[in-house]
Each structure stands twice: as C-alpha cells, then as structure tokens.
Write an enzyme that holds these catalytic residues in place. Structure first.
Site, short mmCIF file in Angstrom:
data_model
loop_
_atom_site.label_atom_id
_atom_site.label_comp_id
_atom_site.label_asym_id
_atom_site.label_seq_id
_atom_site.Cartn_x
_atom_site.Cartn_y
_atom_site.Cartn_z
N TYR A 114 -1.07 -41.34 -74.93
CA TYR A 114 -1.69 -42.50 -74.31
C TYR A 114 -0.62 -43.58 -74.15
CZ TYR A 114 -5.77 -45.61 -73.68
OH TYR A 114 -6.70 -46.47 -73.19
N LYS A 169 -21.69 -20.68 -65.04
CA LYS A 169 -20.51 -20.20 -64.32
C LYS A 169 -19.25 -20.67 -65.05
CE LYS A 169 -22.72 -18.53 -60.53
NZ LYS A 169 -22.64 -17.23 -59.93
N GLU A 211 -20.79 -23.44 -54.98
CA GLU A 211 -21.83 -22.56 -55.54
C GLU A 211 -23.22 -23.02 -55.10
OE1 GLU A 211 -20.97 -19.86 -57.66
OE2 GLU A 211 -23.03 -19.29 -57.27
N ASP A 237 -21.03 -17.68 -53.38
CA ASP A 237 -22.19 -16.89 -52.91
C ASP A 237 -21.85 -16.11 -51.65
OD1 ASP A 237 -24.48 -17.78 -54.74
OD2 ASP A 237 -23.42 -19.60 -54.19
N ALA A 273 -24.87 -15.44 -48.57
CA ALA A 273 -24.45 -14.13 -49.08
C ALA A 273 -24.54 -13.05 -47.99
CB ALA A 273 -25.29 -13.75 -50.29
N ASN A 363 -31.68 -13.10 -57.04
CA ASN A 363 -31.79 -13.51 -58.46
C ASN A 363 -32.81 -14.63 -58.61
OD1 ASN A 363 -29.77 -11.88 -59.69
ND2 ASN A 363 -28.21 -13.10 -58.67
N ASN A 393 -21.63 -11.65 -58.47
CA ASN A 393 -20.31 -12.23 -58.17
C ASN A 393 -19.49 -12.57 -59.41
OD1 ASN A 393 -21.83 -14.56 -58.73
ND2 ASN A 393 -22.13 -14.98 -56.55
N1 LIG Z 1 -26.15 -10.73 -56.96
C1 LIG Z 1 -25.33 -11.68 -56.57
O1 LIG Z 1 -24.17 -11.74 -56.96
C2 LIG Z 1 -25.81 -12.73 -55.63
C3 LIG Z 1 -24.87 -13.58 -55.05
C4 LIG Z 1 -25.30 -14.56 -54.15
C5 LIG Z 1 -26.64 -14.68 -53.87
N2 LIG Z 1 -27.53 -13.85 -54.49
C6 LIG Z 1 -28.97 -13.99 -54.24
O2 LIG Z 1 -29.21 -13.85 -52.86
C7 LIG Z 1 -30.24 -14.74 -52.45
C8 LIG Z 1 -29.74 -15.62 -51.33
O3 LIG Z 1 -28.68 -16.45 -51.75
P1 LIG Z 1 -27.83 -17.29 -50.70
O4 LIG Z 1 -26.86 -18.06 -51.48
O5 LIG Z 1 -27.38 -16.43 -49.58
O6 LIG Z 1 -28.97 -18.30 -50.17
P2 LIG Z 1 -29.22 -18.90 -48.71
O7 LIG Z 1 -30.26 -19.94 -48.90
O8 LIG Z 1 -27.94 -19.28 -48.07
O9 LIG Z 1 -29.81 -17.67 -47.87
C9 LIG Z 1 -31.02 -17.06 -48.15
C10 LIG Z 1 -31.55 -16.47 -46.86
O10 LIG Z 1 -32.63 -15.61 -47.18
C11 LIG Z 1 -33.66 -15.85 -46.26
N3 LIG Z 1 -34.95 -15.45 -46.78
C12 LIG Z 1 -35.67 -16.04 -47.76
N4 LIG Z 1 -36.84 -15.40 -47.92
C13 LIG Z 1 -36.84 -14.38 -47.04
C14 LIG Z 1 -37.77 -13.37 -46.73
N5 LIG Z 1 -38.94 -13.30 -47.36
N6 LIG Z 1 -37.44 -12.47 -45.78
C15 LIG Z 1 -36.26 -12.55 -45.12
N7 LIG Z 1 -35.35 -13.50 -45.37
C16 LIG Z 1 -35.64 -14.41 -46.31
C17 LIG Z 1 -33.56 -17.34 -45.97
O11 LIG Z 1 -34.22 -17.71 -44.77
C18 LIG Z 1 -32.06 -17.54 -45.91
O12 LIG Z 1 -31.54 -17.34 -44.62
C19 LIG Z 1 -30.65 -15.49 -53.71
O13 LIG Z 1 -31.74 -14.84 -54.30
C20 LIG Z 1 -29.46 -15.37 -54.62
O14 LIG Z 1 -29.82 -15.41 -55.97
C21 LIG Z 1 -27.15 -12.89 -55.35
O1 LIG Z 2 -25.66 -16.77 -60.21
C1 LIG Z 2 -25.77 -15.54 -60.08
O2 LIG Z 2 -26.21 -14.80 -60.98
C2 LIG Z 2 -25.27 -14.86 -58.85
C3 LIG Z 2 -25.30 -15.68 -57.62
O3 LIG Z 2 -24.32 -16.69 -57.63
C4 LIG Z 2 -26.65 -16.22 -57.24
O4 LIG Z 2 -26.70 -17.33 -56.71
O5 LIG Z 2 -27.63 -15.52 -57.44
MG LIG Z 3 -24.85 -18.44 -56.69
#
Ligand SMILES: NC(=O)c1ccc[n+]([C@@H]2O[C@H](COP(=O)([O-])OP(=O)(O)OC[C@H]3O[C@@H](n4cnc5c(N)ncnc54)[C@H](O)[C@@H]3O)[C@@H](O)[C@H]2O)c1
Ligand SMILES: O=C(O)C[C@H](O)C(=O)O
Ligand SMILES: [Mg+2]
Length: 471
Positions: A114, A169, A211, A237, A273, A363, A393
């Site tokens: 400091y 995270k 995120e 994502d 995603a 998720n 991720n």
């Molecule tokens: N497993 C992983 O590592 C991981 C990583 C990123 C996101 N995800 C999951 O994926 C999902 C989307 O995340 P994101 O960051 O892309 O969000 P986002 O909001 O950018 O996109 C979500 C999309 O899904 C669409 N959607 C919602 N309900 C729907 C339905 N019933 N039918 C068709 N389309 C529908 C929305 O209109 C939107 O375009 C979340 O559930 C998130 O948890 C998982």
């Molecule tokens: O947070 C997670 O478990 C994965 C992803 O970033 C999500 O948004 O679902």
């Molecule tokens: Mg996420």
C-alpha cells in the site's frame, strides 16, 4: 440411468415451538406422518416460553418438502421459520471469497502493498500499460458477466437471481483451471449499457466470459466487445456449448455408424447456444440441419425480424421443411435441444431414424428425461451432472481460458475453439468409447491440461498469442 431431481433428499426445518403449548413429540410425529425421518435436532435458542430448533429430516420416497412443511405447520404452537436443504446451505453467504496472497504483518509489509511503495508500481504500469499483465491480477482474472436475461433455461430472471450461477461458474474456473473469476451481474439489459459497463471494467481482467445473455442481443454485445477490447471475449453459452456439443456429437456419430455430412440434425432453440452449435457443425461439414424455435421450423420460405433467424433460414434446412417439431424430427438422426425443459415426447423420438441420438441439453430440466426413452434411444446426453454423458460448457470454459490467459491471447478464435473440441474428444480413448461414455467427465483431470495445450498451439499458429508460456 437415474437423476436425483432438484429437491435435496435431506432438508433442514427451522421451527419455533411455543414451550407452553406444544411438546416436541408432536412436531416429530407430524414429520413422521408426512413421510419424513428426523435424523438430527439442533437447539438454536431456548427460553422459558419458546425454543428454536433446526430439525434435519430425511425425505422418504412418498414425501416431499411441501408435505412435511404443511404437516408441521398444522401443529398448534409450531411456527415454521425457514426450510432449507443442502443446496441452500451451500449457498449461505455466497460460494466464493477473496483472499490476499500474503498477510500484512507489519508496517514494512503495509508500506509495500500500500502507500507509499505501491505508487512505484502504479507509475511503472502508467509508463508501460502492458505491465498490468505482470503486476496486477489482470494476468489470471476473468469477469463472468451476465445481465440475467437467459439464465439456464429459467429465462429472464434478472441480475440478482443470476448470481448463484455466476458464482458457480467462478468456482469451476478456480477449481478446474486455477483461473480467478469474478461474477458480475449487471442491472441493465440495454445493449449499449452492457457494452459500456464491460469496457469500463476491462482494465482489471485478462478475459471476459459472457454468460446467460439472451439472443439476439448476445451476438452484438459479443461482437462489439471483441472488436473494441484487446482481451478475449467469449460468450460461453454460444461457444463453450458448441465446442462441447461438437466433441460429444463426433463420438456419438462414430458409435452409431453415421457421418456429420449425411446425418439429419434437428436443432431446437435457435438462441445463443443453438446458433453457435449450428455454426460449428456447418463448419465441420454438416449439410442437413433443420432449426426450430417457437415460430416453428426456420425456412427460407419465410422472413424473420430476428436477423440471426434470417441468416439461419438461409444456411440450413436444404429440403425447405416447414411445420413444427413433429415435422422437423420425423426421420432425423440427431436431436439437439437447447430450448426448454420437457418439450420433447417419446412419440417424437419414436419418429426419428433407428438408433437415434438425443442430446437434451436444456438446464436444469432437459427437453426429455432419459428414463422416458431409455429403451428406444441410441445415445443420450443431457447438460446435467446427475446423468451419464454430461454435455455442458464446463468441459470447455476453464481450459480454453487457461490456455488463452497463459499465452496472453488477444481473442479466442475459431481455430482455438476447434482445438478445444478436439482436445475434449481426444481424452476418451477408442477402446473406452461407449454409448454411456461419449464425453469425458468434468472431473477427468486430463481435460483442462489437454484443452490448454492445444488452445495455446492454435493461438500461436493463428498469430493471436502475445506470450510464449513457460512450460
Ligand atoms: N448444456 C449446456 O452446456 C448448455 C449451454 C448453454 C445453454 N444451455 C441450455 O440451452 C437453453 C437455451 O440457452 P440459450 O443461452 O441459448 O438461451 P436463449 O434465450 O439465447 O435461447 C433459447 C431459445 O430457445 C427458444 N425456445 C424456448 N422455448 C422453446 C420451445 N418450447 N420450442 C422451441 N424453441 C424454444 C427461445 O425462443 C430461444 O430462441 C437453456 O435451457 C440453457 O440452460 C445448455
Ligand atoms: O450453466 C450451465 O450448467 C450450462 C449453461 O451455461 C446453461 O446456461 O445452461
Ligand atoms: Mg449459461
């Protein structure tokens, strides 16, 4: 295959008992009647008129937190103060803390960390700003930035409610890759305000992990920050998901005797995603991708206000399919869900090609639970930690940032993402690969090191590394 569900199996009930009107036995009996098994009692406060206790209760299969709480509250003289479970207890006071690297034990130490000595270090950085990387936390610190607009599949729940995910995270960054990450949840969803805020805090960080920012704003925010900052900006994502999905899908295709070029792939949820996963699959040679969102199948025969959907329609769906999920999924080899929980049915999966690949990655609730299609699916994956094949991720972001920080990369580019995907896939040997093991476990200690190594090589060969790491 078994998932544990979201309710912890043990809950802690804080109760206030009116000492004059209620015996402790009555409370215990009420819990038992509702299917709970009391396994511990802690006295928190005692007095002549009232006592406060924490009751630890195991929840039987037929019971639920709600049933037990109701049964207990119905006992006269019992006031239920709070219900928590192990998950909530883990979050008490937040999940991370900041600790100094060295203690300040005397005046000499004080004057070095400091005033006055610190001023010499400030001056050195002023004269040569690149010294911020060697003389401050910038070297090893990543900001995990969210606006709370697309938190997991929970949607737009805002910045306060987003904090537990961002703290999580940060824990993963530290535990898996020794990256110091700091959760920053912004109380604005305005694109320009987010860009300005991130640029404003950038001096203290070596990288920015965006995120849970919803599409389509996330695309512009990331692109502008990439253009305007000289440190890696990575929307997890989008790219973290795409990298892990790509690694897992290559293995699943191999196991079921398919190729990326010929498989029919349905992507459900064309947000952050879904868009990034599709771009990576197209770059890898996929030719038959059909995207679907709430408006139905994206097709070039329609026009969309969302520019990303317009782009998507123009680059996918070669057969110009139209309709909903039922039409999209008929005969498909692969379903990739990044949309919302519970939207896929067994009938949908039955209509897919033989031995189908289903990655239900929403998720915390996947598009379909594995137990519903166990007997008809070829390869199944979710984003969760309580089922086999976790496509999440977390397999990417710790290692990719470790590599980027170590070689002081200016960006995380396509070559580095591909290198990360190849590294993740390579951790599973040919002889280990099976339908229940297409992607390595988060706890596989080789992942971060392998991702780091290949990411550094890719950064160097693509000319974005500013430093040669020591080992
Ligand atoms: N497993 C992983 O590592 C991981 C990583 C990123 C996101 N995800 C999951 O994926 C999902 C989307 O995340 P994101 O960051 O892309 O969000 P986002 O909001 O950018 O996109 C979500 C999309 O899904 C669409 N959607 C919602 N309900 C729907 C339905 N019933 N039918 C068709 N389309 C529908 C929305 O209109 C939107 O375009 C979340 O559930 C998130 O948890 C998982
Ligand atoms: O947070 C997670 O478990 C994965 C992803 O970033 C999500 O948004 O679902
Ligand atoms: Mg996420």
């Amino acid at each position: 295959m078994q998932g544990k569900g979201l309710d912890g199996k043990t809950i802690i009930l804080r109760v206030e008992l009116d000492a004059r009107s209620v015996g402790f036995g009555a409370a215990a009996a009420a819990i038992e009647a509702a299917g709970g098994d009391m396994i511990a009692i802690d006295v928190i406060q005692t007095g002549r008129d009232r006592t406060v206790r924490d009751l630890t209760v195991k929840i039987g299969d037929s019971a639920s937190t709600e049933r037990i709480s109701q049964s207990l509250s119905a006992v006269p003289g019992v006031k239920l103060v709070n219900v928590s479970d192990r998950t909530f207890l883990l979050h008490l006071g937040g999940k991370i803390t900041i600790q100094p690297k060295t203690p300040i034990q005397n005046r000499d130490d004080l004057s070095r960390v400091y005033t006055p000595e610190v001023a010499r270090v400030c001056t050195a950085i002023h004269e040569d700003p690149s010294k911020a990387f060697t003389l401050t936390i910038k070297r090893n610190t990543v900001a995990v930035v969210s606006d709370g607009s697309a938190v997991l599949g929970l949607g737009n729940i805002g910045p306060y409610a987003a904090m537990p995910v961002m703290e999580g995270k940060a824990m993963l960054f530290k535990q898996f890759a020794d990256v110091d990450a700091f959760p920053i949840c912004l109380d604005t969803q305005d694109t320009e305000a987010i860009i300005a805020a991130v640029k404003g805090i950038a001096p203290g960080f070596g990288g920015i992990n965006l995120e849970d920012i919803s599409a389509p704003r996330c695309f512009e925010i990331e692109q502008r920050l990439r253009d305007e900052l000289d440190i890696p900006v990575f929307h997890d994502d989008q790219h973290g998901t795409a990298v892990v999905l790509y690694a897992g899908l290559l293995n699943a295709l191999k196991l079921t005797g398919r190729t990326l070029a010929t498989a029919k792939i349905v992507v459900c949820g064309i947000g952050a995603a879904g868009t990034a996963c599709t771009k990576m699959l197209l770059a890898g040679g996929a030719r038959n991708i059909v995207g679907i969102d709430r408006v139905g199948i994206l097709t070039v025969d329609k026009s969309y206000a969302n520019p990303m959907w317009q782009w998507y329609a123009e680059h996918t769906n070669p057969q110009r399919l139209s309709g909903g999920l039922t039409e999209a999924i008929a005969g498909a080899d692969v379903f990739i869900g990044v949309s919302a929980g519970g939207i896929l049915t067994r009938a949908h999966v039955t209509s897919m090609a033989n031995d189908p690949i289903v990655f239900a990655m929403a998720n915390p609730e996947p598009e379909i639970r594995p137990e519903l299609i166990e007997d008809i699916v070829g390869v199944f994956a979710t984003g969760r930690s309580d089922y086999p094949n976790q496509i999440n991720n977390v397999l990417c972001f710790p290692g990719i940032f470790r590599g980027a920080l170590d070689c002081r990369a200016t960006v995380i580019n396509e070559q580095m993402k591909l290198a990360a995907a190849e590294a993740i896939a390579s951790v599973i040997g040919e002889d280990e690969l099976s339908r229940m093991y297409i992607i390595p476990s988060v706890f596989n200690s080789r992942i971060v090191e392998e991702v780091r190594r290949r990411v550094i090589e890719a950064a160097q060969s693509s000319g974005v590394a500013r430093r040669q790491p020591r080992e």
